[in-house]
Scaffold this active site. Structure first.
Site, mmCIF file in Angstrom:
data_model
loop_
_atom_site.group_PDB
_atom_site.id
_atom_site.type_symbol
_atom_site.label_atom_id
_atom_site.label_comp_id
_atom_site.label_asym_id
_atom_site.label_seq_id
_atom_site.Cartn_x
_atom_site.Cartn_y
_atom_site.Cartn_z
ATOM 1 N N GLY A 94 0.807 -1.222 0.000
ATOM 2 C CA GLY A 94 0.000 0.000 0.000
ATOM 3 C C GLY A 94 0.837 1.267 0.000
ATOM 4 O O GLY A 94 0.317 2.370 0.163
ATOM 5 N N ASP A 119 -8.933 -1.032 -15.695
ATOM 6 C CA ASP A 119 -9.013 -0.392 -14.379
ATOM 7 C C ASP A 119 -8.258 0.931 -14.363
ATOM 8 O O ASP A 119 -8.309 1.667 -13.384
ATOM 9 C CB ASP A 119 -8.464 -1.327 -13.285
ATOM 10 C CG ASP A 119 -7.063 -1.828 -13.600
ATOM 11 O OD1 ASP A 119 -6.864 -2.366 -14.696
ATOM 12 O OD2 ASP A 119 -6.166 -1.662 -12.760
HETATM 13 P P1 AMP Z 1 -1.725 -0.343 -11.331
HETATM 14 O O1 AMP Z 1 -0.867 -1.266 -12.111
HETATM 15 O O2 AMP Z 1 -0.992 0.796 -10.732
HETATM 16 O O3 AMP Z 1 -2.910 0.106 -12.116
HETATM 17 O O4 AMP Z 1 -2.286 -1.189 -10.093
HETATM 18 C C1 AMP Z 1 -3.002 -2.381 -10.265
HETATM 19 C C2 AMP Z 1 -3.595 -2.844 -8.957
HETATM 20 O O5 AMP Z 1 -2.581 -3.166 -8.011
HETATM 21 C C3 AMP Z 1 -4.493 -1.826 -8.263
HETATM 22 O O6 AMP Z 1 -5.573 -2.501 -7.681
HETATM 23 C C4 AMP Z 1 -3.584 -1.222 -7.237
HETATM 24 O O7 AMP Z 1 -4.300 -0.702 -6.148
HETATM 25 C C5 AMP Z 1 -2.751 -2.416 -6.831
HETATM 26 N N1 AMP Z 1 -1.430 -2.021 -6.316
HETATM 27 C C6 AMP Z 1 -0.411 -1.524 -7.007
HETATM 28 N N2 AMP Z 1 0.652 -1.274 -6.225
HETATM 29 C C7 AMP Z 1 0.299 -1.641 -4.975
HETATM 30 C C8 AMP Z 1 0.965 -1.643 -3.697
HETATM 31 N N3 AMP Z 1 2.217 -1.197 -3.561
HETATM 32 N N4 AMP Z 1 0.274 -2.100 -2.638
HETATM 33 C C9 AMP Z 1 -0.973 -2.537 -2.773
HETATM 34 N N5 AMP Z 1 -1.653 -2.573 -3.919
HETATM 35 C C10 AMP Z 1 -1.029 -2.125 -5.024
HETATM 36 MG MG MG Z 2 -4.150 1.658 -11.632
#
Ligand code: AMP
Ligand code: MG
Length: 492
Positions: free
Chosen positions: A123, A249
């Site tokens: 997170g 997403d």
């Molecule tokens: P993204 O690739 O940035 O679009 O993220 C894809 C998914 O992974 C989303 O649901 C984000 O909230 C989750 N996510 C990405 N990085 C983290 C992290 N460091 N901790 C928790 N969840 C993450």
């Molecule tokens: Mg994202």
């Protein structure tokens, strides 16, 4: 008076849309930067935001009165594969704010600790991705591209483990809303038609209120979303911007660009360019972006089928017609934008070939995307001020001369005075973009010695992307071979 006046609507939706979640505390927050101008537009006291108290809120140590912190749930297709459960895994929505103009905005903290949707992630966010998003999203805004904004950023004082330990940071992000194609997918996949309707109502009220008056508000909403995406992706193409992770997403229903993880502006033109370190197949390459946007929208249409019409066949036909409008809408936006980049007020049939040939030459000679167009703008008016041109940085190779002559012949068919034409071109062809090597330099300095001056300097320059001054030539110069950044990483 409360430092931030919240007016929350998403938090009024039923519990299946989100989980209440307070930000995790940070051990020693320090401000990175505050967007005073944006704060003021949002009715937030910029001095307060820039104070110790403001930094505590940004870093997640204090929840301001009126905030209802939550993590929202969504699903999404990631690199083509469906993931039934994603969500705000490292972001927390504090609440919504009405701007001085009465527009509604989400205020979200990104990197403020785990949520029920973290799926094993921490997170958290290292400072690098926070700075990248701050720089690139604000640059996009100045370039006139709809985008999420950066309100402020702060370091947490805690380390974040990735390939090595990095300083942790939080970005306070502002968006018209954070509702995604994936938000609809989540409920559609669960056949939760009630929630699908609730979400659509919320989106119509918030983003497409005119749809209320139509015979089929859901269809009108879908059409509006499609049209906004067509405009948006055309803007990206016209700037050489590669999003890098166009998963469903990461597509906002409000039409703003979101997720500045593996994104980058191209230096040398290459239609197959990819920056994302995990995009091995080139799914999200520059030339693919319109096709992928179209595909993403068909996923949205599919999710909306149960509420588009009570009869399934009719719903499918309506969705199909709406989706089929995308290619032409994109083409129109792109053609119009390209005409302006080339200094043309009118569009003629033969322009398609002129434009195609320019792309071809740019690819063949690996010309710098930004400087190609900027140099054309210089050339549009012979009497222009040499102080403002980029001749020192870029000149067309001789092999491009025949094309330049064709372009001049085409320009001569219009009676626009050359000063006016040049002004049009300078308005449509920026000279300062957040070049990857400059962003990287800013990140490296912050990671290493905590030096934020390259970041702050870059931020200041990108406030005026269209105004060239020779003293700032360094920031308009393409990277040396040893400065080229070939990959960017997901902001995890
Ligand atoms: P993204 O690739 O940035 O679009 O993220 C894809 C998914 O992974 C989303 O649901 C984000 O909230 C989750 N996510 C990405 N990085 C983290 C992290 N460091 N901790 C928790 N969840 C993450
Ligand atoms: Mg994202």
């Amino acid at each position: 008076m409360a430092p931030i006046v919240f007016d929350n609507s998403f938090a009024g939706l039923p519990g299946q849309f989100y989980t209440h979640q307070t930000p995790a505390p940070a051990s020693a927050p320090e401000a990175i930067r505050v967007n005073r101008h944006l704060a003021t537009q949002l009715g937030i006291d910029a001095n307060w935001l820039d104070s110790e108290a403001g930094t505590q809120v940004i870093a997640g140590n204090a929840v301001p009165p009126g905030a209802e912190p939550l993590a929202s749930v969504y699903a999404g297709h990631q690199f083509g594969g469906y993931n039934p459960q994603l969500g705000d895994g490292r972001a927390i929505l504090l609440g919504e704010i009405l701007s001085l103009e009465g527009r509604r905005f989400d205020l979200q903290l990104k990197g403020s600790g785990p949520t029920p949707y973290s799926r094993g992630g921490d997170g958290r966010s290292p400072i690098g991705p926070v700075l990248r998003e701050y720089v690139v999203s604000e640059a996009m805004h100045r370039l006139g591209v709809p985008t999420t904004r950066a309100l402020a950023a702060a370091t947490t004082g805690d380390k974040v483990q990735r390939d090595e330990l990095y300083p942790g940071a939080v970005l306070a992000r502002v968006a018209s809303s954070h509702i995604r194609i994936g938000s609809f997918q989540y409920f559609a996949a669960r056949r939760d038609i009630d929630s699908l309707s609730r979400l659509s109502d919320h989106v119509i009220d918030r983003h497409y209120p005119d749809a209320r008056n139509s015979d089929n508000p859901i269809l009108t909403m879908l059409e509006a979303i499609i049209s906004q995406q067509a405009q948006l992706v055309a803007r990206w193409q016209l700037l050489g911007f590669i999003h890098g992770v166009m998963n469903t997403d990461n597509v906002l229903i409000c039409g703003e660009t979101i997720d500045y993880g593996p994104c980058a502006f191209m230096d040398q033109f290459n239609p197959d360019q990819v920056f994302s370190s995990i995009d091995h197949a080139g799914r999200y390459a520059y030339r693919q972006q319109p096709t992928i946007a179209h595909w993403n929208l068909s996923v949205l249409a599919q999710a909306l089928l149960p509420i588009l019409d009570s009869q399934q066949e009719r719903a499918v036909a309506l969705a199909q017609t709406a989706i089929n409008a995308f290619p032409n809408q994109f083409l129109q936006a792109n053609t119009q934008g390209m005409a302006h980049k080339l200094g043309l007020q009118t569009i003629e049939e033969q322009d398609t070939e002129l434009v195609e040939d320019l792309w071809q030459l740019m690819a063949e000679h690996a010309l710098d995307f930004t400087l190609t167009f900027r140099r054309l703008a210089d050339l549009a008016n012979e009497a222009s001020d040499a102080e403002c041109n980029v001749a020192d940085l870029f000149e067309f190779p001789d092999t491009v001369r025949p094309w330049l002559e064709r372009w001049c012949t085409r320009l001569a068919q219009e009676s626009t005075p050359s000063t006016e034409r040049q002004a049009l071109m300078y308005r449509n062809n920026p000279v300062f973009i957040p070049r990857n090597h400059l962003v990287e330099t800013a990140i490296v300095a912050a990671n290493g010695s905590g030096d934020l001056s390259p970041f702050n300097e870059l931020m200041d320059i990108l406030e005026n992307p269209y105004q060239y001054r020779k003293a700032l030539a360094y920031f308009a110069t393409p990277p040396n071979p040893d400065q080229v950044v070939r990959q960017t990483f997901c902001g995890t």
